[in-house]
Design an enzyme around this catalytic site. Structure first.
Site, PDB file in Angstrom:
ATOM      1  N   GLU A 250       0.747  -1.138   0.128  1.00 60.76           N
ATOM      2  CA  GLU A 250       0.124   0.136   0.156  1.00 60.76           C
ATOM      3  C   GLU A 250       0.964   1.119   0.021  1.00 60.76           C
ATOM      4  O   GLU A 250       0.551   2.363  -0.620  1.00 60.76           O
ATOM      5  CB  GLU A 250      -1.049  -0.024   1.256  1.00 60.76           C
ATOM      6  CG  GLU A 250      -1.938  -1.218   1.164  1.00 60.76           C
ATOM      7  CD  GLU A 250      -3.219  -0.933   2.211  1.00 60.76           C
ATOM      8  OE1 GLU A 250      -3.209   0.194   2.698  1.00 60.76           O
ATOM      9  OE2 GLU A 250      -3.937  -1.944   2.293  1.00 60.76           O
ATOM     10  N   GLU A 251       1.982   1.316   0.787  1.00 59.52           N
ATOM     11  CA  GLU A 251       2.874   2.436   0.840  1.00 59.52           C
ATOM     12  C   GLU A 251       3.312   2.966  -0.636  1.00 59.52           C
ATOM     13  O   GLU A 251       3.364   4.037  -1.045  1.00 59.52           O
ATOM     14  CB  GLU A 251       3.817   2.250   1.822  1.00 59.52           C
ATOM     15  CG  GLU A 251       4.960   3.244   1.730  1.00 59.52           C
ATOM     16  CD  GLU A 251       6.193   3.058   2.768  1.00 59.52           C
ATOM     17  OE1 GLU A 251       7.248   3.765   2.501  1.00 59.52           O
ATOM     18  OE2 GLU A 251       6.222   2.205   3.725  1.00 59.52           O
ATOM     19  N   ARG A 252       3.922   1.685  -1.362  1.00 59.22           N
ATOM     20  CA  ARG A 252       4.281   1.934  -2.623  1.00 59.22           C
ATOM     21  C   ARG A 252       3.349   2.527  -3.534  1.00 59.22           C
ATOM     22  O   ARG A 252       3.671   3.433  -4.385  1.00 59.22           O
ATOM     23  CB  ARG A 252       5.112   0.665  -3.212  1.00 59.22           C
ATOM     24  CG  ARG A 252       6.267   0.660  -2.198  1.00 59.22           C
ATOM     25  CD  ARG A 252       6.956  -0.842  -2.400  1.00 59.22           C
ATOM     26  NE  ARG A 252       7.887  -1.196  -1.335  1.00 59.22           N
ATOM     27  CZ  ARG A 252       8.632  -2.225  -1.043  1.00 59.22           C
ATOM     28  NH1 ARG A 252       8.163  -3.440  -1.406  1.00 59.22           N
ATOM     29  NH2 ARG A 252       9.701  -2.175  -0.270  1.00 59.22           N
TER      30      ARG A 252
END
Length: 391
Positions: A250-252
Site C-alpha cells: 500500500e505504501e508503494r
C-alpha cells in the site's frame, strides 16, 4: 437499465468526487498558503493539519467504519493520494500518507479490537499522530537486518535499539514499531508493536537535516529499556516481517499515486513558463527539442498511471501485487528524477533558485528512489517474481 449495484456505485463515486472537492478546498485554504513558511521552518503542525483532515474523513478512507473510517476499498485511498499531490511540496503529503496508509494498514487488518480503539481510531480521527519505525542505521531497505529488540518479561516487552529517518518522528504520539521478538530466522522473528512515544526510555535523539522534504520533520528515535504490554503486539507474534511487507504494498502504490499528480503539475508549469520565456527571439517551448521532450515525459506519466490503476484494481480483488507495486515504485522514482531534471533545465537560471516549484520538486522527488525500498531492492523483488534470481 442501470442495475441497483451500478446505481449504488454511481452514487458512491459521485459522493466521493464531492469529498475530493472538499479535500481540494482544504489544500488550497489550510495547507498551500503556509507551505513556504513550513518549508523554511523545517516542520509543519501535524496535529492541526491531521485533525482537519481526520474530521473531514481523509485519514481512514479504506479503514473500518467502526473505527472512524469510510470502509471503502484501496482505490479510493489512491484517489486521495493523487489529490494530495496538489500540495506544493513533497514533505506534507508524505507525512499524511504515513498516517493514513503506511503506519496503520497492519493495525487495521490484524490488530486486536483493543489496539484499534486505542491507536487506530484516534489516528483516523486526527487526534493522534502516527509514525512508522522500520529503518535503522544499518538496516534501511534490508528490513530483515534490523537490530531493535523487544524482549518479553512477564506481561511486558522491554524494547532497546533505535529507528532512523522516522517521518513526523518529533511530533508523533505513537509508532508502529518493527522489532525482533525472538532469536529465530530473520523473516519469522519480528513483530509489529504499537508503541506510545511518551513512555520513559523513548528519546528523540535528533531531528535529521535533509536535502529535501524540508517541511516534514524526520527523527532518529532511541529506545532505552522501554516497557510496553505484550498485548500491544499487532496480530500474531513473529509475523511482523510479513505484515510489514503487506504494508509496503500500500505504501508503494500510495507514493506512486501521489507523485503522479506532482509530475503532471510540474510538466504543466514548465509548459506555461517556457511559453512565456524567450530565447533567440522565440519562446523556449517552440524549440522542437523542448516540446518533444515534454510530450515524451507526459506519455511516460500516463503509462505509469495505467500501471498504478491496474495494480490497484488487482489489489482490491485480493491479488498479490508485490511485483506490479515494485515495478510502479521503481518507475515512479526514476521517472520523477527525469521529469525534475528535464523540466528544471528548461527553467534556466530560475530553476536553480528556491523560488519556483520545480526546484522543490527536484530535491523532494529524489527520495522516491530511496524511501520505502530503494530502486535496487525493487529490482530484486521483480527478479524474484520473474524467477530469475540466482538460487
Amino acid at each position: 437499465m442501470i442495475s441497483i449495484h451500478t446505481k449504488c456505485l454511481f452514487c458512491l463515486n459521485h459522493y466521493f468526487s464531492l469529498k475530493l472537492s472538499l479535500l481540494k478546498l482544504i489544500i488550497n485554504q489550510e495547507i498551500n498558503p503556509h507551505v513556504d513558511q513550513w518549508e523554511a521552518e523545517g516542520t509543519f503542525p501535524a496535529h492541526k493539519i491531521f485533525k482537519i483532515l481526520g474530521s473531514a474523513g481523509f485519514l481512514g478512507v479504506s479503514k473500518p467504519v467502526e473505527y472512524g473510517g469510510m470502509g471503502l476499498d484501496f482505490s479510493y485511498s489512491v484517489a486521495v493520494a493523487e489529490e494530495l499531490g496538489n500540495i506544493r511540496c513533497g514533505g506534507i503529503p508524505m507525512a499524511i500518507g504515513v498516517q493514513s496508509d503506511m503506519a496503520t494498514p497492519a493495525l487495521a487488518r490484524f490488530g486486536s479490537a483493543e489496539l484499534k480503539k486505542e491507536f487506530l481510531l484516534p489516528s483516523i480521527m486526527g487526534d493522534k499522530v502516527a509514525c512508522l519505525g522500520v529503518s535503522e542505521v544499518g538496516a534501511g531497505s534490508d528490513v530483515s537486518s534490523i537490530m531493535t529488540k523487544a524482549v518479553r518479561e512477564g506481561d511486558e516487552l522491554v524494547i532497546n535499539g533505535g529507528k532512523m529517518w522516522t517521518t513526523t518522528g518529533t511530533q508523533a504520539d505513537w509508532m508502529c514499531l518493527l522489532a525482533n521478538t525472538s532469536d529465530g530466522p530473520p523473516h519469522r522473528n519480528k513483530s509489529l508493536i504499537c508503541l506510545p512515544l511518551n513512555l520513559p526510555g523513548v528519546h528523540i535523539a535528533r531531528k535529521i537535516d535533509k536535502i529535501g522534504m524540508w517541511s516534514s520533520d524526520t527523527a532518529e528515535v532511541v529506545f532505552d529499556d522501554v516497557r510496553v504490554p505484550c498485548k500491544n503486539i499487532i496480530g500474531q507474534e513473529g509475523m511482523g516481517f510479513t505484515y510489514q511487507m503487506l504494508q509496503f504494498q500500500e505504501e508503494r502504490l500510495w507514493a506512486v499515486a501521489n507523485i503522479l499528480t506532482k509530475m503532471d503539475n510540474i510538466i504543466q508549469d514548465t509548459i506555461e513558463y517556457t511559453r512565456q520565456r524567450k530565447i533567440f527571439k522565440q519562446p523556449v517551448l517552440y524549440h522542437q527539442s523542448v516540446h518533444f521532450r515534454l510530450a515524451e515525459l507526459q506519455t511516460e506519466v500516463e503509462l505509469l498511471r495505467s500501471l498504478l490503476h491496474c495494480a490497484t484494481a488487482l489489489y482490491i480483488k485480493g491479488n498479490d501485487v508485490t511485483k506490479l507495486a515494485s515495478m510502479a515504485k521503481l518507475k515512479g522514482g526514476r521517472l520523477a528524477r527525469e521529469v525534475g531534471d528535464s523540466c528544471l533545465q528548461y527553467w534556466g537560471g530560475m530553476g536553480f533558485t528556491s523560488d519556483v516549484l520545480v526546484s522543490r520538486f527536484y530535491r523532494d522527488s529524489r527520495l522516491m528512489s530511496i524511501g520505502g525500498g530503494a530502486d535496487e531492492v525493487m529490482l530484486g523483488i521483480i527478479c524474484k517474481y520473474m524467477d530469475m534470481l540466482p538460487k
